[in-house]
Write an enzyme that holds these catalytic residues in place. Structure first.
Site, PDB file in Angstrom:
ATOM      1  N   TYR A  53       1.124  -7.392  17.260  1.00 18.11           N
ATOM      2  CA  TYR A  53       0.221  -6.237  17.170  1.00 18.11           C
ATOM      3  C   TYR A  53       1.033  -4.957  17.328  1.00 18.11           C
ATOM      4  O   TYR A  53       1.875  -4.863  18.219  1.00 18.11           O
ATOM      5  CB  TYR A  53      -0.853  -6.289  18.265  1.00 18.11           C
ATOM      6  CG  TYR A  53      -2.227  -6.433  17.662  1.00 18.11           C
ATOM      7  CD1 TYR A  53      -2.742  -5.426  16.849  1.00 18.11           C
ATOM      8  CD2 TYR A  53      -2.987  -7.578  17.850  1.00 18.11           C
ATOM      9  CE1 TYR A  53      -3.980  -5.570  16.256  1.00 18.11           C
ATOM     10  CE2 TYR A  53      -4.222  -7.720  17.257  1.00 18.11           C
ATOM     11  CZ  TYR A  53      -4.714  -6.713  16.459  1.00 18.11           C
ATOM     12  OH  TYR A  53      -5.935  -6.847  15.864  1.00 18.11           O
ATOM     13  N   GLU A  55      -0.531  -1.457  16.673  1.00 19.66           N
ATOM     14  CA  GLU A  55      -1.384  -0.301  16.322  1.00 19.66           C
ATOM     15  C   GLU A  55      -0.641   0.993  16.615  1.00 19.66           C
ATOM     16  O   GLU A  55       0.014   1.127  17.648  1.00 19.66           O
ATOM     17  CB  GLU A  55      -2.685  -0.333  17.133  1.00 19.66           C
ATOM     18  CG  GLU A  55      -3.699  -1.326  16.611  1.00 19.66           C
ATOM     19  CD  GLU A  55      -4.977  -1.328  17.449  1.00 19.66           C
ATOM     20  OE1 GLU A  55      -4.995  -0.692  18.526  1.00 19.66           O
ATOM     21  OE2 GLU A  55      -5.945  -1.975  17.020  1.00 19.66           O
ATOM     22  N   ASP A 199      -2.131   7.368  -8.929  1.00 18.44           N
ATOM     23  CA  ASP A 199      -2.136   5.973  -8.486  1.00 18.44           C
ATOM     24  C   ASP A 199      -1.176   5.195  -9.391  1.00 18.44           C
ATOM     25  O   ASP A 199      -1.492   4.915 -10.548  1.00 18.44           O
ATOM     26  CB  ASP A 199      -3.566   5.433  -8.584  1.00 18.44           C
ATOM     27  CG  ASP A 199      -3.680   3.971  -8.190  1.00 18.44           C
ATOM     28  OD1 ASP A 199      -2.647   3.292  -8.070  1.00 18.44           O
ATOM     29  OD2 ASP A 199      -4.827   3.507  -8.009  1.00 18.44           O
ATOM     30  N   THR A 225       0.537  -0.017  -5.143  1.00 17.36           N
ATOM     31  CA  THR A 225       0.675  -1.349  -4.573  1.00 17.36           C
ATOM     32  C   THR A 225       2.171  -1.633  -4.518  1.00 17.36           C
ATOM     33  O   THR A 225       2.979  -0.922  -5.120  1.00 17.36           O
ATOM     34  CB  THR A 225       0.011  -2.437  -5.444  1.00 17.36           C
ATOM     35  OG1 THR A 225       0.656  -2.447  -6.719  1.00 17.36           O
ATOM     36  CG2 THR A 225      -1.480  -2.173  -5.625  1.00 17.36           C
ATOM     37  N   LYS A 228       3.160  -5.375  -7.816  1.00 18.93           N
ATOM     38  CA  LYS A 228       3.078  -5.496  -9.284  1.00 18.93           C
ATOM     39  C   LYS A 228       4.496  -5.330  -9.853  1.00 18.93           C
ATOM     40  O   LYS A 228       5.341  -6.155  -9.543  1.00 18.93           O
ATOM     41  CB  LYS A 228       2.046  -4.512  -9.813  1.00 18.93           C
ATOM     42  CG  LYS A 228       0.640  -4.850  -9.249  1.00 18.93           C
ATOM     43  CD  LYS A 228      -0.461  -3.918  -9.718  1.00 18.93           C
ATOM     44  CE  LYS A 228      -1.781  -4.283  -9.056  1.00 18.93           C
ATOM     45  NZ  LYS A 228      -2.861  -3.340  -9.409  1.00 18.93           N
ATOM     46  N   ARG A 234       2.230  -8.573  -1.470  1.00 17.66           N
ATOM     47  CA  ARG A 234       0.951  -7.936  -1.754  1.00 17.66           C
ATOM     48  C   ARG A 234       0.696  -6.864  -0.707  1.00 17.66           C
ATOM     49  O   ARG A 234       0.736  -7.148   0.495  1.00 17.66           O
ATOM     50  CB  ARG A 234      -0.209  -8.938  -1.688  1.00 17.66           C
ATOM     51  CG  ARG A 234      -0.042 -10.208  -2.474  1.00 17.66           C
ATOM     52  CD  ARG A 234      -1.370 -10.911  -2.638  1.00 17.66           C
ATOM     53  NE  ARG A 234      -2.177 -10.125  -3.531  1.00 17.66           N
ATOM     54  CZ  ARG A 234      -1.972 -10.046  -4.841  1.00 17.66           C
ATOM     55  NH1 ARG A 234      -0.994 -10.719  -5.417  1.00 17.66           N
ATOM     56  NH2 ARG A 234      -2.733  -9.294  -5.592  1.00 17.66           N
TER      57      ARG A 234
HETATM   58  C1  LIG Z   1      -4.046  -3.052  -8.855  1.00 20.25           C
HETATM   59  C2  LIG Z   1      -4.504  -1.644  -8.724  1.00 20.25           C
HETATM   60  C3  LIG Z   1      -5.020  -1.133  -7.525  1.00 20.25           C
HETATM   61  C4  LIG Z   1      -5.457  -1.946  -6.343  1.00 20.25           C
HETATM   62  O1  LIG Z   1      -4.756  -2.887  -5.807  1.00 20.25           O
HETATM   63  P1  LIG Z   1      -5.328  -3.963  -4.778  1.00 20.25           P
HETATM   64  O2  LIG Z   1      -4.109  -4.221  -3.967  1.00 20.25           O
HETATM   65  O3  LIG Z   1      -5.778  -5.106  -5.611  1.00 20.25           O
HETATM   66  O4  LIG Z   1      -6.421  -3.347  -3.984  1.00 20.25           O
HETATM   67  C5  LIG Z   1      -5.313   0.227  -7.447  1.00 20.25           C
HETATM   68  N1  LIG Z   1      -5.121   1.023  -8.493  1.00 20.25           N
HETATM   69  C6  LIG Z   1      -4.654   0.571  -9.668  1.00 20.25           C
HETATM   70  C7  LIG Z   1      -4.465   1.528 -10.797  1.00 20.25           C
HETATM   71  C8  LIG Z   1      -4.346  -0.780  -9.829  1.00 20.25           C
HETATM   72  O5  LIG Z   1      -3.926  -1.243 -11.008  1.00 20.25           O
END
Ligand SMILES: *Cc1c(COP(=O)(O)O)cnc(C)c1O
Length: 415
Positions: A53, A55, A199, A225, A228, A234
């Site tokens: 933990y 926090e 994003d 993220t 990807k 993840r």
């Molecule tokens: C995959 C994705 C997310 C979110 O990712 P999670 O980890 O699945 O919540 C947010 N924005 C875009 C543009 C994405 O492609």
């Protein structure tokens, strides 16, 4: 992988893990948002930090015993700052959606207005979709892509911004295959007194490698993220200008999350280190070359690609001239040993559960070492599978070919 304790304690989960390893090994995976994290990343994520933990933030924790957790989180933050050239980084968001939530909650009140890219034009659920918290809490408006070209319509972005006067504009996509002009978005945001959130969940790896222009100089907030094209565990992350550092950190914890997942943050740190190498840059270059080659070959077979090609790691295939839905194509390809996802195409007249398109991406196959020649083989298999989508015996034959191709590029034995 050594799973001796799991095997003994919980044979059911052990079996499922073995089958998943086999699936990832034997299938040709073209899901654009997936990748294979390295063995080092898997080890960090499977480490003792899963017990801790922590926090709070490094040197400011609400628990004792955080000395090594602090080392890990500090390394993750410093590496990410260097990699992306960001003023401030928060590596605690559990996912990309959590990262976006922290930004929205930091600067918006309920009923404020957001302008994002429409889900069916390539945007993400967390950019204002009615089924997501963003659609439930905020007034949402959308821009999209040009019907003829498939490119983001910057005139529409400007018109919508002038019309709805959003408090924040969101730029970034899950199914858009072209370079995004973050600078142009920033100009429109400034003209309309809006904040800008970029994003980069999908393209973070390309940006880290310098293959896509970075939004860092132009956006107030950058979310991503780490799993990807970044090829890490993840998870999510937020980058922002120094003036927003305090409100972002406070909103991630204690605002919307409890204890950070230090084992995942350790794995994020490893991913950032890997991303600083020459090997990673070459990998990202190959990802893009492979995507371009796959798109070209599919076009030779008569497939229509939205925007007629790709600048990044993915493409959207418009199946309307192939007399097959996205759903049926996904099913046929799965039987043929190729894992993809159906995807709405811009102006799709079919529901999200059917769709008229496929999204294909090259990050996973490139991680296992495939190059242009293998993209030719894959395009050939995709064409045969879709032409013969209701002939199970043909699909089975293709699956043997797909498995043989996969075998030539082992994943777990080579990691
Ligand atoms: C995959 C994705 C997310 C979110 O990712 P999670 O980890 O699945 O919540 C947010 N924005 C875009 C543009 C994405 O492609």
């Amino acid at each position: 992988m050594n799973l001796q304790y799991l095997k003994q304690i919980d044979p059911e989960i052990y079996e499922a893990v073995l089958k998943e390893i086999q699936r990832e090994e034997e299938k040709i995976i073209l899901i654009a948002s997936e990748n294979y994290a390295s063995r080092a990343i898997l080890e960090a994520q499977g480490s003792a930090f899963t017990n801790k933990y922590a926090e709070g933030y490094p040197e400011r924790r609400y628990y004792g015993g955080c000395k090594y957790a602090d080392e890990v989180e500090t390394l993750a933050i410093e590496r990410a700052r260097k990699l992306f050239g960001a003023d401030h980084v928060n590596v605690q968001p559990h996912s990309g959606t959590q990262a976006n939530m922290a930004v929205f909650f930091s600067v918006l009140n309920p009923n404020d207005t957001i302008l994002g890219m429409h889900l069916t034009h390539g945007g993400h659920l967390s950019h204002g979709s009615p089924v997501n918290f963003t659609g439930m809490l905020y007034k949402t408006f959308f821009y999209g892509v040009n019907k003829e070209t498939g490119f983001i319509d910057m005139n529409e972005v400007r018109e919508m911004a002038e019309r709805c006067k959003p408090k924040i504009i969101v730029v970034g996509a899950s199914a858009y295959s072209r370079i995004i002009d973050f600078e142009a978005f920033s100009k429109i945001a400034k003209e309309n007194n809006a904040l800008l959130l970029a994003d980069i969940a999908h393209i973070a790896g390309l940006i880290a490698a310098g293959l896509h222009p970075s939004p860092i100089p132009h956006a107030d907030f950058v979310t991503s993220t780490t799993h990807k094209t970044m090829r890490g565990p993840r998870g999510g992350m937020i980058m922002c200008k120094e003036k927003y550092a305090k409100i972002i950190d406070k909103m991630v914890f204690p605002g919307i999350q409890g204890g950070p997942l230090i084992h995942v943050i350790a794995a994020k740190a490893v991913a950032f280190k890997e991303a600083m190498t020459e090997e990673f840059k070459q990998y990202q270059q190959q990802v893009v070359r492979n995507a371009k080659r796959l798109a070209e070959k599919l076009k030779e077979f008569g497939f229509k690609i939205i925007t007629n090609g790709t600048d990044n790691h993915l493409m959207l295939v418009d199946l309307r001239n192939m007399n097959i839905t996205g759903k049926d194509a996904e099913t046929a390809l799965e039987i043929a040993g190729i894992t993809v996802n159906k995807n709405a195409i811009p102006y799709d007249d079919k529901p999200a559960s059917i769709t008229s398109g496929l999204r294909l991406g090259t990050p996973s196959v490139t991680t296992r070492g495939m190059k242009e020649e293998e993209m030719d083989e894959i395009a050939d298999m995709i064409y045969s599978a879709i032409k013969n989508f209701n002939k199970i015996s043909v699909l089975k034959d293709i699956s043997v070919k797909a498995k043989n191709l996969a075998k030539r590029f082992p994943v777990y034995s080579s990691l």
